[in-house]
Design a protein around this motif. Sequence first.
Motif, PDB file in Angstrom:
ATOM      1  N   SER A 144      41.384  21.441  -2.236  1.00 46.16           N
ATOM      2  CA  SER A 144      41.429  21.262  -0.947  1.00 46.16           C
ATOM      3  C   SER A 144      41.800  22.087  -0.015  1.00 46.16           C
ATOM      4  O   SER A 144      43.070  22.552  -0.411  1.00 46.16           O
ATOM      5  CB  SER A 144      41.320  19.462  -0.603  1.00 46.16           C
ATOM      6  OG  SER A 144      42.465  19.383  -1.184  1.00 46.16           O
ATOM      7  N   TYR A 145      41.066  22.110   1.243  1.00 51.11           N
ATOM      8  CA  TYR A 145      41.818  23.008   2.313  1.00 51.11           C
ATOM      9  C   TYR A 145      42.278  22.092   3.200  1.00 51.11           C
ATOM     10  O   TYR A 145      41.496  21.641   3.968  1.00 51.11           O
ATOM     11  CB  TYR A 145      41.031  24.292   2.762  1.00 51.11           C
ATOM     12  CG  TYR A 145      40.499  25.060   2.069  1.00 51.11           C
ATOM     13  CD1 TYR A 145      41.186  26.390   1.504  1.00 51.11           C
ATOM     14  CD2 TYR A 145      39.202  25.117   1.278  1.00 51.11           C
ATOM     15  CE1 TYR A 145      40.562  27.279   0.868  1.00 51.11           C
ATOM     16  CE2 TYR A 145      38.686  26.104   0.486  1.00 51.11           C
ATOM     17  CZ  TYR A 145      39.357  27.204   0.180  1.00 51.11           C
ATOM     18  OH  TYR A 145      39.049  28.196  -0.710  1.00 51.11           O
ATOM     19  N   ASP A 191      42.389  18.668   4.962  1.00 54.94           N
ATOM     20  CA  ASP A 191      41.743  17.525   4.742  1.00 54.94           C
ATOM     21  C   ASP A 191      40.247  17.899   3.973  1.00 54.94           C
ATOM     22  O   ASP A 191      39.655  16.922   3.454  1.00 54.94           O
ATOM     23  CB  ASP A 191      41.322  16.860   5.897  1.00 54.94           C
ATOM     24  CG  ASP A 191      42.949  16.388   6.416  1.00 54.94           C
ATOM     25  OD1 ASP A 191      43.629  16.041   5.599  1.00 54.94           O
ATOM     26  OD2 ASP A 191      42.752  16.020   7.687  1.00 54.94           O
ATOM     27  N   LYS A 192      40.027  19.016   3.872  1.00 53.54           N
ATOM     28  CA  LYS A 192      38.500  19.334   3.453  1.00 53.54           C
ATOM     29  C   LYS A 192      38.437  19.527   1.769  1.00 53.54           C
ATOM     30  O   LYS A 192      39.200  20.692   1.567  1.00 53.54           O
ATOM     31  CB  LYS A 192      38.124  20.502   4.471  1.00 53.54           C
ATOM     32  CG  LYS A 192      36.609  20.937   3.941  1.00 53.54           C
ATOM     33  CD  LYS A 192      36.075  22.115   4.568  1.00 53.54           C
ATOM     34  CE  LYS A 192      34.689  22.370   4.277  1.00 53.54           C
ATOM     35  NZ  LYS A 192      34.413  22.536   2.925  1.00 53.54           N
ATOM     36  N   ALA A 199      36.747  21.081  -1.362  1.00 51.54           N
ATOM     37  CA  ALA A 199      36.059  22.248  -1.321  1.00 51.54           C
ATOM     38  C   ALA A 199      35.511  21.856  -2.837  1.00 51.54           C
ATOM     39  O   ALA A 199      34.265  22.487  -3.053  1.00 51.54           O
ATOM     40  CB  ALA A 199      36.967  23.425  -1.295  1.00 51.54           C
TER      41      ALA A 199
END
Lengths: 252, 231
Positions: A14-15, A17-18, A20
């Motif tokens: 993840s980047y 909170d996102k 991937a």
Amino acid sequence: MNDIKIRIENLTYSYGDKVALRDVTMDIPANAITVVFGPAGGGKTTLLRLINRLNDLIEGTRMSGRVLLDGKDIYAPGTDVIDLRRRVGMVFALPLPLPGTIRENVEYGPRLAGIRDPARLEEIVVRSLTQAALWDEVKDRLDTPASALSGGQQQRLCLARSLALEPEVLLLDEPTSGLDPISTGRIEETLFELKQRYTIVLVPHSIQQAARVADYAAFFLMGELVEWQPGDLLFTNPRDRRTEDYITGRFG
Amino acid sequence: MPREAFERELQRLQDELLTLGNMVEEAITAAVESLRHQDLEAAQRVIDKDREINEQRFAIERDTLILIATQQPMASDLRILAAILEITTELERMGDYAKGIAKICLMIGEEPLIKPLIDIPRMADKARDMLHRALEAFLRQDVDQARAIPTEDDEVDALYQQVYRELMTYIMSDPHNIEQANYLLWAAHNLERTADRVTNICERVIFTVTGEMTELNEDEGRSTSVEGLPA
């Protein structure tokens, strides 16, 4: 199936909170083209970058799971990243030739690796450009600027630059996205030749290209590996409804 | 072409396929009726109409190929188009069988029939009914119906054997019957083959829906081979 070159195990990335990539597990067989495809934002490029450890310096990212190359975790402490990137080459969507001549572009990597012998360098230039299906077009103008080449030629030059280091794995992120059908065809032909010797992972620029070149195909949707199958099965009879909908153009 | 336009074209192709199916169904009935009533003009019309069947088949084939070439369909879209190509071929061959029966009608001409035709029209009705429902199964993508229809092929085979035995007794009782009995057996054989080809259509329905290629009648064709004939 061929031997497994790369094994991805429970990879989550993840980047901030996102997320991937979400718990991705898949095998990438040697001497075959594995196509990684799906709508934008699905995690394809992230996956390629992680196989090459290109995300090491990005702040605020988190990763769990393992990426094994020939059975060895490339994220294990003590891994030589320079050596890893020599074994795993990458070609990006936009061809970015280095300033300088065609010859200098191809020699750059080998020179960095310490090769100085002119005869050896010449041999590498000829071999790499030939493998990238560019030799015949440039053999009479090796010492002219690379920037003068057409888009398709520049992309094959970037491929030759990767091949100069004799990598074991080639990662290609939409290598034909800006190219006309003839240049695209040349690069695809080249890939068919190259897979005899290399392991290729390709993010295609269209579903049609995915179907044309895939020995194995992996469909990614919002960070999830939805389906992974030999290409001839996936494109004629996908197992998952979401794959079916995507490749028949019902969404995405 | 956006998805909606593709769907429209696919729908149109399926409609055209249904039209071809109707033409073949009518040809089967018309051919057998012409034979039963020894209506030579009707038989000639069946023969003439076969050209329209062939043209319709080529039109569907051409449009399907155009859709494949321009849309590069995948997965179920591709399977349905492949099935359309296959089914049109089957229908065209069934049309040829009907034409063959009409030709037999002309060959027998006005020579009185050695027996009234009862089982041959029954075979035709059954084969036609199976064909109609097989095409319905294709349009509705109905796998259950597609699996059920081929089991009915046994009825057609049984009628065929009945026709065979009966014609043999006519031949044995009077060698003058040999030629006409042969013609009639030929007509029955064409109908038996028509029903077999319905099974192929059903297999395509299952392929379209599931992606599986299955043989629905393992012994298909056996009844038509020499060893399958009643002793």
